[in-house]
Scaffold this motif. Structure first.
Motif, short mmCIF file in Angstrom:
data_model
loop_
_atom_site.label_atom_id
_atom_site.label_comp_id
_atom_site.label_asym_id
_atom_site.label_seq_id
_atom_site.Cartn_x
_atom_site.Cartn_y
_atom_site.Cartn_z
N ASP A 11 37.04 120.89 98.48
CA ASP A 11 37.13 120.18 97.21
C ASP A 11 38.48 120.43 96.55
OD1 ASP A 11 36.05 118.48 95.24
OD2 ASP A 11 35.40 120.16 94.01
N HIS A 13 40.57 119.78 92.53
CA HIS A 13 40.58 119.27 91.15
C HIS A 13 41.94 119.53 90.55
CE1 HIS A 13 36.30 118.26 90.30
NE2 HIS A 13 36.08 119.11 91.30
N HIS A 45 31.78 123.77 94.18
CA HIS A 45 31.63 122.44 94.80
C HIS A 45 31.85 122.52 96.32
CE1 HIS A 45 32.68 120.28 90.74
NE2 HIS A 45 31.63 121.09 90.66
ZN ZN Z 1 34.56 119.02 92.63
#
Ligand code: ZN
Length: 206
Positions: A11, A13, A45
């Motif tokens: 993941d 961000h 995540h």
């Molecule tokens: Zn995420």
């Protein structure tokens, strides 16, 4: 029958000012947090996807569509919990998880111990089953992004063995009842009261 399986999750961000940084299920002191529909916890995540992937149960996006208002600013522990339920439903439990965070700041090493304890708590496993590592994004030109890779090894819960030991207990109780019945009937002439059909149908255990 396969007894162990492995899952991988990734993941990323972007950092964003005016947001609380959350990593590994805990608030981390830093001027910026991570942008995202939920709390942006990149580590949880990636871990959620690794666990879902281990039992081929889809990914975080298939369970929690980003557009769904219910998951706005959601605590990512919710996502991890769902992955744990899917794991349990498939009949597996965690052997160990390993993660690598890739970010310029903050420094993870000083808080890695606390983060491991927090993640172990969320997963209901020992701290020795959780690894959290971190490195800076050298040469990637991604200084304003946090990334995380995660792998999870899981093993099948040995239910047949547990059922077998339950059956043994039931059988020994049955034999004891037979002995008592025989004693009673020989002393008092009381007819045996035990039914011939088993009191416990193991087919009913799911
Ligand atoms: Zn995420």
């Amino acid at each position: 029958m396969m007894d162990t399986r492995i899952g991988f999750g990734y993941d990323s961000h972007e950092f964003k000012s005016g947001v609380q940084l959350r990593l590994g299920g805990m608030a981390v002191e830093h001027p910026e947090g991570l942008a995202g529909h939920s709390d942006g916890d990149v580590l949880l995540h990636a871990l959620t996807d690794a666990l879902l992937g281990a039992v081929a149960a889809g990914d975080i996006g298939s369970f929690f569509p980003p557009g769904d208002p219910r998951w706005k600013d959601a605590d990512s522990a919710i996502f991890l919990n769902l992955a744990l339920e899917e794991l349990q439903h498939a009949g597996y439990r965690i052997v160990n998880v390993d993660t690598t965070l890739i970010l310029t700041a903050p420094k993870i090493a000083p808080i890695a111990g606390e983060m491991r304890a927090r993640v172990a708590d969320l997963l209901s496993v020992g701290i020795d089953q959780v690894s959290i590592k971190a490195k800076t994004p050298e040469g990637l030109n991604l200084n304003h992004v946090a990334q995380c890779h995660a792998v999870a090894l899981v093993e099948r819960v040995q239910e047949p063995e547990e059922l077998k030991s339950m059956e043994e207990v039931i059988e020994s109780q049955r034999q004891l009842e037979d002995v008592v019945d025989d004693l009673l009937s020989s002393v008092h002439g009381v007819p045996k009261k035990r039914a011939t059909s088993p009191v416990y149908d193991t087919e009913d255990i799911t």
